[in-house]
Design a protein around this motif. Sequence first.
Motif, PDB file in Angstrom:
ATOM      1  N   LEU A   4       0.817  -1.210   0.000  1.00  0.00           N
ATOM      2  CA  LEU A   4       0.000   0.000   0.000  1.00  0.00           C
ATOM      3  C   LEU A   4       0.854   1.266   0.000  1.00  0.00           C
ATOM      4  CD1 LEU A   4      -2.708  -1.191   2.516  1.00  0.00           C
ATOM      5  CD2 LEU A   4      -2.687  -1.382   0.050  1.00  0.00           C
ATOM      6  N   GLU A   5       2.144   1.118   0.413  1.00  0.00           N
ATOM      7  CA  GLU A   5       3.028   2.282   0.394  1.00  0.00           C
ATOM      8  C   GLU A   5       3.612   2.500  -0.992  1.00  0.00           C
ATOM      9  OE1 GLU A   5       5.975   1.285   3.256  1.00  0.00           O
ATOM     10  OE2 GLU A   5       4.579   1.471   4.934  1.00  0.00           O
ATOM     11  N   SER A   6       3.485   1.500  -1.844  1.00  0.00           N
ATOM     12  CA  SER A   6       4.226   1.514  -3.095  1.00  0.00           C
ATOM     13  C   SER A   6       3.663   2.510  -4.106  1.00  0.00           C
ATOM     14  CB  SER A   6       4.232   0.120  -3.716  1.00  0.00           C
ATOM     15  OG  SER A   6       2.931  -0.185  -4.181  1.00  0.00           O
ATOM     16  N   LYS A   7       2.517   3.070  -3.806  1.00  0.00           N
ATOM     17  CA  LYS A   7       1.882   4.009  -4.749  1.00  0.00           C
ATOM     18  C   LYS A   7       1.645   3.334  -6.093  1.00  0.00           C
ATOM     19  CE  LYS A   7       1.918   7.559  -1.950  1.00  0.00           C
ATOM     20  NZ  LYS A   7       0.798   7.649  -1.084  1.00  0.00           N
ATOM     21  N   ALA A   8       1.449   2.026  -6.043  1.00  0.00           N
ATOM     22  CA  ALA A   8       1.261   1.281  -7.285  1.00  0.00           C
ATOM     23  C   ALA A   8      -0.189   1.333  -7.744  1.00  0.00           C
ATOM     24  CB  ALA A   8       1.693  -0.169  -7.090  1.00  0.00           C
ATOM     25  N   ILE A   9      -1.016   2.056  -7.004  1.00  0.00           N
ATOM     26  CA  ILE A   9      -2.440   2.055  -7.337  1.00  0.00           C
ATOM     27  C   ILE A   9      -2.711   3.065  -8.458  1.00  0.00           C
ATOM     28  CG2 ILE A   9      -4.754   2.542  -6.459  1.00  0.00           C
ATOM     29  CD1 ILE A   9      -3.761   1.577  -3.695  1.00  0.00           C
ATOM     30  N   ARG A  10      -3.190   2.537  -9.568  1.00  0.00           N
ATOM     31  CA  ARG A  10      -3.533   3.396 -10.712  1.00  0.00           C
ATOM     32  C   ARG A  10      -4.808   4.163 -10.382  1.00  0.00           C
ATOM     33  NH1 ARG A  10      -6.979   1.526 -14.202  1.00  0.00           N
ATOM     34  NH2 ARG A  10      -6.536  -0.606 -13.549  1.00  0.00           N
ATOM     35  N   GLN A  11      -4.808   5.465 -10.644  1.00  0.00           N
ATOM     36  CA  GLN A  11      -5.962   6.299 -10.299  1.00  0.00           C
ATOM     37  C   GLN A  11      -6.938   6.395 -11.470  1.00  0.00           C
ATOM     38  OE1 GLN A  11      -5.953   8.176  -7.062  1.00  0.00           O
ATOM     39  NE2 GLN A  11      -4.508   6.500  -6.798  1.00  0.00           N
ATOM     40  N   PRO A  12      -8.233   6.421 -11.197  1.00  0.00           N
ATOM     41  CA  PRO A  12      -9.194   6.675 -12.284  1.00  0.00           C
ATOM     42  C   PRO A  12      -8.924   8.045 -12.918  1.00  0.00           C
ATOM     43  CG  PRO A  12     -10.333   5.947 -10.303  1.00  0.00           C
ATOM     44  CD  PRO A  12      -8.900   6.203  -9.907  1.00  0.00           C
ATOM     45  N   PRO A  13      -9.200   8.186 -14.204  1.00  0.00           N
ATOM     46  CA  PRO A  13      -8.829   9.401 -14.942  1.00  0.00           C
ATOM     47  C   PRO A  13      -9.295  10.711 -14.300  1.00  0.00           C
ATOM     48  CG  PRO A  13      -9.903   7.793 -16.388  1.00  0.00           C
ATOM     49  CD  PRO A  13      -9.860   7.184 -15.036  1.00  0.00           C
ATOM     50  N   LYS A  14     -10.525  10.792 -13.825  1.00  0.00           N
ATOM     51  CA  LYS A  14     -11.052  12.079 -13.352  1.00  0.00           C
ATOM     52  C   LYS A  14     -10.910  12.261 -11.827  1.00  0.00           C
ATOM     53  CE  LYS A  14     -12.260  13.557 -17.310  1.00  0.00           C
ATOM     54  NZ  LYS A  14     -13.416  13.239 -18.038  1.00  0.00           N
ATOM     55  N   LEU A  15     -10.279  11.306 -11.165  1.00  0.00           N
ATOM     56  CA  LEU A  15     -10.298  11.335  -9.696  1.00  0.00           C
ATOM     57  C   LEU A  15      -9.592  12.563  -9.111  1.00  0.00           C
ATOM     58  CD1 LEU A  15     -11.138   9.956  -7.057  1.00  0.00           C
ATOM     59  CD2 LEU A  15      -8.972   8.702  -7.114  1.00  0.00           C
ATOM     60  N   ALA A  16      -8.444  12.934  -9.660  1.00  0.00           N
ATOM     61  CA  ALA A  16      -7.680  14.061  -9.091  1.00  0.00           C
ATOM     62  C   ALA A  16      -8.532  15.334  -9.121  1.00  0.00           C
ATOM     63  CB  ALA A  16      -6.386  14.258  -9.864  1.00  0.00           C
ATOM     64  N   TRP A  17      -9.209  15.564 -10.231  1.00  0.00           N
ATOM     65  CA  TRP A  17     -10.068  16.766 -10.358  1.00  0.00           C
ATOM     66  C   TRP A  17     -11.222  16.693  -9.354  1.00  0.00           C
ATOM     67  CZ3 TRP A  17     -15.090  18.161 -11.536  1.00  0.00           C
ATOM     68  CH2 TRP A  17     -15.291  19.503 -11.868  1.00  0.00           C
ATOM     69  N   ILE A  18     -11.838  15.516  -9.246  1.00  0.00           N
ATOM     70  CA  ILE A  18     -12.965  15.346  -8.312  1.00  0.00           C
ATOM     71  C   ILE A  18     -12.494  15.605  -6.871  1.00  0.00           C
ATOM     72  CG2 ILE A  18     -14.542  13.633  -7.299  1.00  0.00           C
ATOM     73  CD1 ILE A  18     -14.718  12.326 -10.096  1.00  0.00           C
ATOM     74  N   LEU A  19     -11.325  15.092  -6.526  1.00  0.00           N
ATOM     75  CA  LEU A  19     -10.825  15.270  -5.149  1.00  0.00           C
ATOM     76  C   LEU A  19     -10.526  16.741  -4.862  1.00  0.00           C
ATOM     77  CD1 LEU A  19      -8.530  12.116  -4.731  1.00  0.00           C
ATOM     78  CD2 LEU A  19     -10.752  12.553  -3.633  1.00  0.00           C
ATOM     79  N   GLU A  20     -10.029  17.452  -5.874  1.00  0.00           N
ATOM     80  CA  GLU A  20      -9.754  18.890  -5.708  1.00  0.00           C
ATOM     81  C   GLU A  20     -11.063  19.640  -5.428  1.00  0.00           C
ATOM     82  OE1 GLU A  20      -7.441  20.428  -9.028  1.00  0.00           O
ATOM     83  OE2 GLU A  20      -8.384  22.390  -8.657  1.00  0.00           O
ATOM     84  N   LYS A  21     -12.097  19.351  -6.219  1.00  0.00           N
ATOM     85  CA  LYS A  21     -13.400  20.016  -6.033  1.00  0.00           C
ATOM     86  C   LYS A  21     -14.035  19.605  -4.707  1.00  0.00           C
ATOM     87  CE  LYS A  21     -13.187  22.192  -9.755  1.00  0.00           C
ATOM     88  NZ  LYS A  21     -12.908  23.623  -9.695  1.00  0.00           N
ATOM     89  N   THR A  22     -13.810  18.341  -4.321  1.00  0.00           N
ATOM     90  CA  THR A  22     -14.357  17.827  -3.056  1.00  0.00           C
ATOM     91  C   THR A  22     -13.777  18.617  -1.884  1.00  0.00           C
ATOM     92  OG1 THR A  22     -14.572  15.635  -4.054  1.00  0.00           O
ATOM     93  CG2 THR A  22     -14.594  15.726  -1.652  1.00  0.00           C
ATOM     94  N   ARG A  23     -12.473  18.866  -1.946  1.00  0.00           N
ATOM     95  CA  ARG A  23     -11.803  19.671  -0.900  1.00  0.00           C
ATOM     96  C   ARG A  23     -12.335  21.098  -0.905  1.00  0.00           C
ATOM     97  NH1 ARG A  23      -7.286  16.482  -1.997  1.00  0.00           N
ATOM     98  NH2 ARG A  23      -6.747  17.765  -3.787  1.00  0.00           N
ATOM     99  N   GLU A  24     -12.469  21.679  -2.092  1.00  0.00           N
ATOM    100  CA  GLU A  24     -12.970  23.058  -2.199  1.00  0.00           C
ATOM    101  C   GLU A  24     -14.360  23.189  -1.585  1.00  0.00           C
ATOM    102  OE1 GLU A  24     -10.733  23.993  -6.409  1.00  0.00           O
ATOM    103  OE2 GLU A  24     -12.862  24.491  -6.270  1.00  0.00           O
ATOM    104  N   LEU A  25     -15.192  22.166  -1.810  1.00  0.00           N
ATOM    105  CA  LEU A  25     -16.564  22.182  -1.279  1.00  0.00           C
ATOM    106  C   LEU A  25     -16.609  21.910   0.222  1.00  0.00           C
ATOM    107  CD1 LEU A  25     -18.895  20.191  -3.720  1.00  0.00           C
ATOM    108  CD2 LEU A  25     -19.193  22.548  -2.968  1.00  0.00           C
ATOM    109  N   GLY A  26     -15.515  21.370   0.760  1.00  0.00           N
ATOM    110  CA  GLY A  26     -15.505  20.966   2.164  1.00  0.00           C
ATOM    111  C   GLY A  26     -16.381  19.739   2.408  1.00  0.00           C
ATOM    112  N   PHE A  27     -16.469  18.853   1.404  1.00  0.00           N
ATOM    113  CA  PHE A  27     -17.274  17.629   1.535  1.00  0.00           C
ATOM    114  C   PHE A  27     -16.395  16.544   2.163  1.00  0.00           C
ATOM    115  CE2 PHE A  27     -18.912  13.607  -0.299  1.00  0.00           C
ATOM    116  CZ  PHE A  27     -20.213  13.669   0.170  1.00  0.00           C
ATOM    117  N   HIS A  28     -16.785  16.112   3.373  1.00  0.00           N
ATOM    118  CA  HIS A  28     -15.898  15.227   4.142  1.00  0.00           C
ATOM    119  C   HIS A  28     -16.312  13.761   4.114  1.00  0.00           C
ATOM    120  CE1 HIS A  28     -13.853  18.723   5.596  1.00  0.00           C
ATOM    121  NE2 HIS A  28     -14.968  19.241   6.097  1.00  0.00           N
TER     122      HIS A  28
END
Length: 195
Positions: A4-28
């Motif tokens: 789990l430390e290896s960062k070997a997990i491939r991310q879904p294409p739109k996830l980074a953008w969604i996580l950025e907006k999620t933080r902006e919205l303060g959705f926890h």
Amino acid sequence: LKLLESKAIRQPPKLAWILEKTRELGFHLASEELTGVLLRTLAASKPGGLLLELGTGTGVATSWILDGMDSEAVLTSIDTDAKVQEVARQALSADRRLTLVTGDALYFLKHQPAESYDFVFADAMPGKYEGLAEALAVVKPGGFYIIDDMLPQVHWPKDHASSVDALLADMARHPGFETTPLAWASGIVVAVRKH
Ligand SMILES: C[S@@+](CC[C@H](N)C(=O)[O-])C[C@H]1O[C@@H](n2cnc3c(N)ncnc32)[C@H](O)[C@@H]1O
């Protein structure tokens, strides 16, 4: 865990953008990465499947589930909160396999045919702590019913632990499902309707 430390997990294409907006919205309430990885794997086991997510939030798990699905599978995701769901809509609605519904999950469940879904990720109160029977009723034989947030969390209200215990007990003794509770991510239950 090295894996789990290896960062070997491939991310879904739109996830980074969604996580950025999620933080902006303060959705926890967004799902964690290790929940997403498991959902993606389970979704991949249902080629051409009919999948359902109760509680879209901003679309974090939605993006993981879509990433596991084949081109013939379809996903419906429902949330009452149009504002948070709008993030998912902007990020993911170009994907024709996805239908986003703004509305109440319990109402929706009550209007679905019995045993019609191959995969149900129940991530809202309805379909989990209320309307459990309605959510289980729509799962096909061989289909998954999946819930998370089963391990204790600091922000739980005082009486929530007993609701979680009751839900785990209900699932463990349900005659129609084989159920495995997993100490993975926030605590996951994977159940499969028996034939
Ligand atoms: C835990 S969050 C969902 C997180 C999301 N699945 C993810 O992976 O990030 C729960 C969501 O359920 C929604 N919700 C609450 N009551 C609901 C209802 N009656 N029907 C549908 N969604 C509901 C909330 O608006 C919230 O977005």
